[in-house]
Design an enzyme around this catalytic site. Structure first.
Site, PDB file in Angstrom:
ATOM      1  N   ASP A  41       0.682  -1.129  -0.089  1.00  0.00           N
ATOM      2  CA  ASP A  41      -0.203  -0.135   0.022  1.00  0.00           C
ATOM      3  C   ASP A  41       0.922   1.173  -0.115  1.00  0.00           C
ATOM      4  OD1 ASP A  41      -2.911   1.066   0.479  1.00  0.00           O
ATOM      5  OD2 ASP A  41      -1.827   1.998   2.267  1.00  0.00           O
ATOM      6  N   GLU A  94       1.524  -0.136  -4.850  1.00  0.00           N
ATOM      7  CA  GLU A  94       0.626   1.001  -5.394  1.00  0.00           C
ATOM      8  C   GLU A  94       1.531   2.287  -5.210  1.00  0.00           C
ATOM      9  OE1 GLU A  94      -3.490   2.965  -3.618  1.00  0.00           O
ATOM     10  OE2 GLU A  94      -1.879   2.375  -2.366  1.00  0.00           O
TER      11      GLU A  94
END
Length: 548
Positions: free
Chosen positions: A213, A281
């Site tokens: 993330d 990401e």
């Protein structure tokens, strides 16, 4: 028409490049399947539904966070990286899930949120006690300016300043997201070591990789310099159009720092002995492709990155796709993307792009023909639209903050629909944590399973086509060009495959390169080239052909 992959044992074949061109199915655990009737999905529920994912032909699952958390940001605020939150089950449940996935030929990737923790994490609770304790420097702390205001102009993605005052230390701490999500200080070596140990913990439990993330948020500028303003004409309001001042800055110093490259090399060194892979990401609307190229180059950082170019509100046009691949090639021809149209943070693409049934099928086929790996978000294979929710139904803090101009992320997080004749769509025997909308019930797995024209069976067919032609998984892309709604390109490697897509409602003509071509994709309605290598494509039609 359920076609479940099987393997001879619970151990997948060792292949360090399994990730290259893989189809990865994203599971949002709160909303996939509830096994105990509390209205919240869990690990046992995921295990129960793994055969569905295997039937699609997927290579791996990515499970969004299930770690211990106060759930202020629904799992993306972690208070214990090495345990399962009781609402999702236990470590034993996770181990059983991994074993079952491997038995079905599915690899397991989990979502690691390393840039920040919950403010209830023991690390932060110790860090905030004083300026001289063992974890005092584990988070980004800074003194105020002389007038007591925050140390710089950085903004939070969730609105307002990215700094929160703490009276005990008489300092501000950085939070790029919620105030309850303090940012870790990656300039502190002990922080890096602790996070690498977290990765080892899960690798030892059998996971095959990680989705990382906000990978470009790990480091902040150590001098805490102000971000420059971003001219209006350069702003990208893809997260919350027009309502979030975060988009008024060029985020030069609060993320995308060069020190990140050395940490990613350390992370890769942890992955390699396990044959594991990572997809990062890249949360940057301006420079996502360029950052992805940097993070995936050289074979010593992460294998893949997950850029936002196909997660934008604006429809992905033929010319838009050609521009993306031109930028990617210019940044680094060897960079490896992981493409996605939808995820847990964006309006579902069927709604976002106003796609008809046939248009959605064409975009699904296109995704499977692109160079790179692919992420599919749960329910995407059903053609689910965004759920319309009332304000009182919202849980997402981002949606609550910016309502009604932006309705938040709950509309894409509603429960997966397995059955049609069931108020919760077969998701739970209790009251679902988010409502199941009536428009979704008719699109359930049950309703589509035996319909040869369904979106579900189209996804199965195009994923099978990708698996049958490895050049679509890891070959090069050549001669991409766009003309009006037509985009065409070659995938080259062990064989050469011609791909053409009519992304419009009219009829277009395409020309295959010289030579002889055998048609592919008749089972999905692909057009057949004529003897002179011309092909006429009707509205939302594709042409796929193999050089012979």
């Amino acid at each position: 028409m359920t076609l479940i992959k099987t393997v001879e044992s619970n151990v997948l074949a060792a292949d360090p490049d399994w990730w290259r061109g893989a189809v990865i199915y994203q599971i949002y655990p709160r909303s996939f399947q509830d096994s105990d009737g509390d209205g919240v999905g869990d690990l046992r529920g995921i295990a129960r539904r793994l055969p569905h994912i295997a039937s699609l032909g997927a290579d791996a699952v990515w499970i969004s966070p299930f770690f211990t958390s106060p759930m202020k940001d629904y799992g993306y605020d972690v208070s214990d990286y090495c345990d399962v939150d009781p609402m999702f089950g236990t470590l034993a449940d996770f181990d059983a899930l991994v074993a079952q996935a491997h038995g079905l030929g599915l690899r397991v990737m989990i979502d690691l949120v390393l840039s920040h923790t919950s403010n209830q994490h023991p690390w932060f609770m110790e860090s905030r006690k004083s300026r001289v304790n063992p974890k005092a420097d584990w988070y980004v702390w800074a003194d105020p300016k002389g007038d007591g205001t925050p140390p710089n102009n950085w903004l939070s993605i969730f609105g307002g300043p990215a700094w929160k005052w703490d009276g005990r230390r008489e300092q501000y701490y950085l939070h790029n997201f919620l105030t309850s999500q303090p940012d870790l200080n990656f300039h502190e070596p002990a922080v890096q070591d602790a996070l690498l140990d977290v990765a080892r913990f899960w690798l030892e439990r059998g996971v095959d990789g990680f989705r990382l993330d906000t990978i470009n948020f790990y480091f902040a500028d150590k001098y805490l310099r102000d971000n420059p303003r971003l001219p209006r004409e350069l702003r990208n309001d893809s997260i919350a159009p027009g309502v979030n001042p975060y988009n008024h800055q060029l985020h030069m110093f609060d993320k995308n720092q060069p020190e990140n490259l050395e940490f990613l090399k350390k992370f890769r060194a942890v992955l390699d002995p396990y044959g594991a892979a990572a997809v990062g990401e890249v949360g940057d609307a301006q420079f996502g492709l360029e950052i992805m190229a940097e993070y995936t180059s050289g074979g010593d950082k992460v294998q893949m990155c997950y850029p936002f170019e196909m997660l934008q509100p604006k429809l992905l046009t033929a010319q838009g796709l050609a521009d993306v691949f031109a930028r990617l090639h210019a940044a680094a021809p060897g960079a490896w993307p992981c493409w996605s149209y939808s995820n847990h943070d964006t309006v579902r693409h069927v709604t976002r792009w106003h796609l008809s049934h046939e248009a959605a099928k064409t975009y699904a086929t296109l995704l499977q023909c692109l160079r790179g790996s692919v992420c599919l978000y749960q329910g995407e294979e059903l053609g689910l639209p965004e759920a319309e929710l009332a304000f009182e139904d919202l849980h997402d803090p981002y949606g609550i903050e910016f309502w009604p101009e932006f309705k938040g992320r709950d509309g894409c997080r509603t429960p997966m629909v397995w059955e049609s004749d069931n108020r919760s769509g077969g998701f739970s025997t209790g009251e679902p944590w988010l409502p199941v909308t009536g428009s979704h019930l008719g699109l359930s797995v049950e309703a589509q399973e035996d319909d040869p024209d369904s979106m579900l069976n189209h996804y199965r067919a195009v994923i099978a086509l990708r698996r049958a032609h490895p050049v679509l998984r890891h070959g090069s892309t050549e001669a991409m060009k766009a003309a009006g709604p037509l985009v065409q390109f070659l995938r080259a490697g062990e064989e050469t495959v011609f791909c053409a897509f009519n992304l419009g409602d009219g009829t277009v003509e395409a020309m295959l390169p010289g030579g002889c071509w055998a048609p592919l994709g008749q089972e999905i309605g692909a057009a057949t080239p004529q003897a002179d290598n011309r092909v006429s494509l009707g509205p939302w039609q594709v042409c796929l052909a193999k050089r012979i």
